[in-house]
Scaffold this motif. Structure first.
Motif, mmCIF file in Angstrom:
data_model
loop_
_atom_site.group_PDB
_atom_site.id
_atom_site.type_symbol
_atom_site.label_atom_id
_atom_site.label_comp_id
_atom_site.label_asym_id
_atom_site.label_seq_id
_atom_site.Cartn_x
_atom_site.Cartn_y
_atom_site.Cartn_z
ATOM 1 N N LYS A 116 -19.432 6.531 -46.154
ATOM 2 C CA LYS A 116 -19.790 8.273 -46.207
ATOM 3 C C LYS A 116 -21.110 8.215 -45.916
ATOM 4 O O LYS A 116 -22.559 8.725 -45.946
ATOM 5 C CB LYS A 116 -20.465 7.309 -47.981
ATOM 6 N N PRO A 117 -20.508 8.774 -44.502
ATOM 7 C CA PRO A 117 -21.543 9.483 -43.364
ATOM 8 C C PRO A 117 -22.349 10.559 -44.030
ATOM 9 O O PRO A 117 -23.634 11.163 -44.193
ATOM 10 C CB PRO A 117 -21.032 9.813 -41.640
ATOM 11 N N TYR A 118 -20.933 11.809 -44.986
ATOM 12 C CA TYR A 118 -21.758 13.124 -45.409
ATOM 13 C C TYR A 118 -22.912 12.659 -46.513
ATOM 14 O O TYR A 118 -23.730 13.489 -46.945
ATOM 15 C CB TYR A 118 -20.992 13.836 -45.656
ATOM 16 N N TYR A 119 -22.661 11.995 -47.207
ATOM 17 C CA TYR A 119 -23.565 11.071 -48.281
ATOM 18 C C TYR A 119 -24.941 11.328 -47.359
ATOM 19 O O TYR A 119 -26.346 11.460 -47.661
ATOM 20 C CB TYR A 119 -23.006 10.123 -49.276
ATOM 21 N N GLN A 120 -24.817 10.226 -47.134
ATOM 22 C CA GLN A 120 -26.182 10.146 -45.574
ATOM 23 C C GLN A 120 -27.000 10.312 -45.197
ATOM 24 O O GLN A 120 -28.260 10.964 -44.807
ATOM 25 C CB GLN A 120 -25.851 8.786 -44.776
ATOM 26 N N ALA A 121 -26.030 11.757 -44.074
ATOM 27 C CA ALA A 121 -27.015 12.722 -44.100
ATOM 28 C C ALA A 121 -27.237 13.709 -45.289
ATOM 29 O O ALA A 121 -28.241 14.768 -44.930
ATOM 30 C CB ALA A 121 -25.341 13.415 -43.356
ATOM 31 N N HIS A 122 -26.778 14.044 -46.280
ATOM 32 C CA HIS A 122 -27.456 14.591 -47.260
ATOM 33 C C HIS A 122 -28.915 14.302 -47.797
ATOM 34 O O HIS A 122 -29.237 14.883 -47.761
ATOM 35 C CB HIS A 122 -26.137 15.071 -48.605
ATOM 36 N N ASP A 123 -28.523 12.885 -47.903
ATOM 37 C CA ASP A 123 -29.586 12.383 -47.918
ATOM 38 C C ASP A 123 -30.870 12.378 -47.040
ATOM 39 O O ASP A 123 -32.099 12.121 -47.645
ATOM 40 C CB ASP A 123 -29.392 10.589 -48.226
ATOM 41 N N ARG A 124 -31.104 12.295 -46.276
ATOM 42 C CA ARG A 124 -31.944 12.620 -45.092
ATOM 43 C C ARG A 124 -32.350 14.057 -44.526
ATOM 44 O O ARG A 124 -33.172 14.433 -44.030
ATOM 45 C CB ARG A 124 -31.658 11.911 -43.828
ATOM 46 N N GLY A 125 -31.011 15.144 -45.606
ATOM 47 C CA GLY A 125 -31.489 16.211 -44.768
ATOM 48 C C GLY A 125 -31.494 17.015 -43.719
ATOM 49 O O GLY A 125 -32.657 18.039 -42.754
ATOM 50 N N VAL A 126 -30.004 16.764 -42.852
ATOM 51 C CA VAL A 126 -30.257 16.499 -41.525
ATOM 52 C C VAL A 126 -29.828 18.073 -41.320
ATOM 53 O O VAL A 126 -29.674 19.255 -42.248
ATOM 54 C CB VAL A 126 -28.928 16.286 -41.533
ATOM 55 N N LYS A 127 -30.025 18.826 -40.246
ATOM 56 C CA LYS A 127 -29.568 20.476 -40.024
ATOM 57 C C LYS A 127 -28.695 20.521 -38.879
ATOM 58 O O LYS A 127 -27.925 21.624 -38.892
ATOM 59 C CB LYS A 127 -31.301 21.066 -39.333
ATOM 60 N N LEU A 128 -28.234 19.415 -38.656
ATOM 61 C CA LEU A 128 -26.835 19.461 -38.553
ATOM 62 C C LEU A 128 -25.651 18.410 -38.451
ATOM 63 O O LEU A 128 -26.544 16.976 -39.054
ATOM 64 C CB LEU A 128 -26.461 19.615 -36.485
ATOM 65 N N ILE A 129 -24.487 18.221 -38.815
ATOM 66 C CA ILE A 129 -23.902 17.600 -39.154
ATOM 67 C C ILE A 129 -22.326 17.266 -37.986
ATOM 68 O O ILE A 129 -22.487 18.545 -36.851
ATOM 69 C CB ILE A 129 -22.988 17.878 -40.474
ATOM 70 N N GLY A 130 -21.954 16.499 -37.668
ATOM 71 C CA GLY A 130 -20.972 16.035 -36.579
ATOM 72 C C GLY A 130 -19.612 15.175 -36.866
ATOM 73 O O GLY A 130 -19.809 15.299 -37.917
ATOM 74 N N ALA A 131 -19.051 15.714 -35.804
ATOM 75 C CA ALA A 131 -18.236 14.488 -35.191
ATOM 76 C C ALA A 131 -17.997 13.962 -34.372
ATOM 77 O O ALA A 131 -17.894 14.726 -33.309
ATOM 78 C CB ALA A 131 -16.731 15.852 -36.102
ATOM 79 N N THR A 132 -17.444 12.875 -34.224
ATOM 80 C CA THR A 132 -17.388 11.542 -32.725
ATOM 81 C C THR A 132 -15.604 11.344 -32.646
ATOM 82 O O THR A 132 -14.767 10.696 -33.938
ATOM 83 C CB THR A 132 -17.982 10.952 -33.386
#
Length: 283
Positions: free
Chosen positions: A202-218
């Motif tokens: 669930k990285p998108y949940y983690q990213a949303h919780d941290r309020g990131v301004k960039l999301i990515g893929a690897t």
């Protein structure tokens, strides 16, 4: 005379004259270099090279034997493959099909130099999609109790198809150390995060919780260390405070598909060479 195109890749300890040595060998074979790239990693003292060349009708076995004699004293790890040869590929997927669908479309459109031989899934969701592309679909359920048997069957399919590449297109089962070792250097995973941030589930949940301004893929090679394999390609998309988890997921899925497709293309064009826990990518 008919000319055939080949791709030579190599890595070895760096020393003076390596480019001259390789180009001189190709000159002796009456070969014409069409594309060449090289890189000297000063941190490790290793040299990497990829050469695409054409030469008159040639026995590939003889060409390899001749290069082997040159490569051995230089401690080269190398390969020579016909450029026209499409890489035999098996795709593994679970219940999210955006990356699978994108890869199948690119394959069918001739945009990827791969030969997709089979699709393996622990669910039945995409058997009709596979049938529409006339690709064999193998439903292999996985539970904690049957994981070893399931992986044995997966490996059997992979080996029967002669797959040089296994693509985990959002396959949501963690591979065992044993299977990771057997697929070393030929299995690519797409992780829906800009690693090394937000590993695991669930990285998108983690990213949303941290309020990131960039999301990515690897896109990275699979190793026994979860989400730690050598990285091939990454990309990002913008995010802001108004985005929900669903917004991030939808935007991220587009990025995942593009990143994975580029990694598969570069690997199948033999543009990626492992360099310890990193990669050299000759784009």
């Amino acid at each position: 005379m008919t000319e055939h195109a080949y791709i030579l890749t190599l890595s070895c300890p760096d020393r003076l004259g390596l480019v001259h040595t390789v180009s001189g060998f190709l000159l002796e074979q009456s070969a014409n270099i069409e594309e060449a790239a090289q890189y000297n990693d000063q941190a490790t003292g290793l040299f990497f090279m990829r050469v695409q060349f054409a030469c008159a009708a040639h026995d590939l076995a003889s060409l390899k034997a001749a290069f082997a004699a040159l490569a051995e004293p230089l401690q080269m790890r190398w390969s020579i493959h016909p450029r026209a040869e499409r890489m035999k590929t098996v795709i593994m997927v679970s219940r999210q099909g955006h990356c699978l669908n994108d890869l199948l479309f690119r394959f069918k459109s001739g945009l990827l130099p791969v030969d997709i031989r089979a699709i393996i899934s622990n669910h039945r969701d995409f058997y009709q999609l596979a049938a529409s592309y006339n690709i064999p679909f193998h439903h292999i359920p996985v539970t904690a109790a049957t994981k070893a048997q399931a992986e044995a069957r997966q490996l059997e399919v992979i080996e029967q198809e002669g797959a040089e590449l296994v693509v985990l297109a959002r396959y949501m089962q963690v591979l065992s150390n044993n299977l990771c070792e057997k697929l070393q250097g030929r299995a690519i995973n797409i992780h829906h995060s800009f690693l090394p941030s937000f590993k695991g589930a669930k990285p998108y949940y983690q990213a949303h919780d941290r309020g990131v301004k960039l999301i990515g893929a690897t896109a990275h090679y699979v190793t026994a260390d979860l989400d730690e394999g050598p990285i091939i390609e990454q990309d990002v998309a913008r995010a802001d405070h108004t985005d929900t988890v669903d917004d991030l997921t939808a935007r991220g899925q587009d990025t995942e598909s593009q990143v994975l497709a580029r990694a598969v293309q570069w690997h199948s064009e033999r543009r990626v060479i492992l360099n310890g826990h990193k990669t050299v990518v000759f784009r």
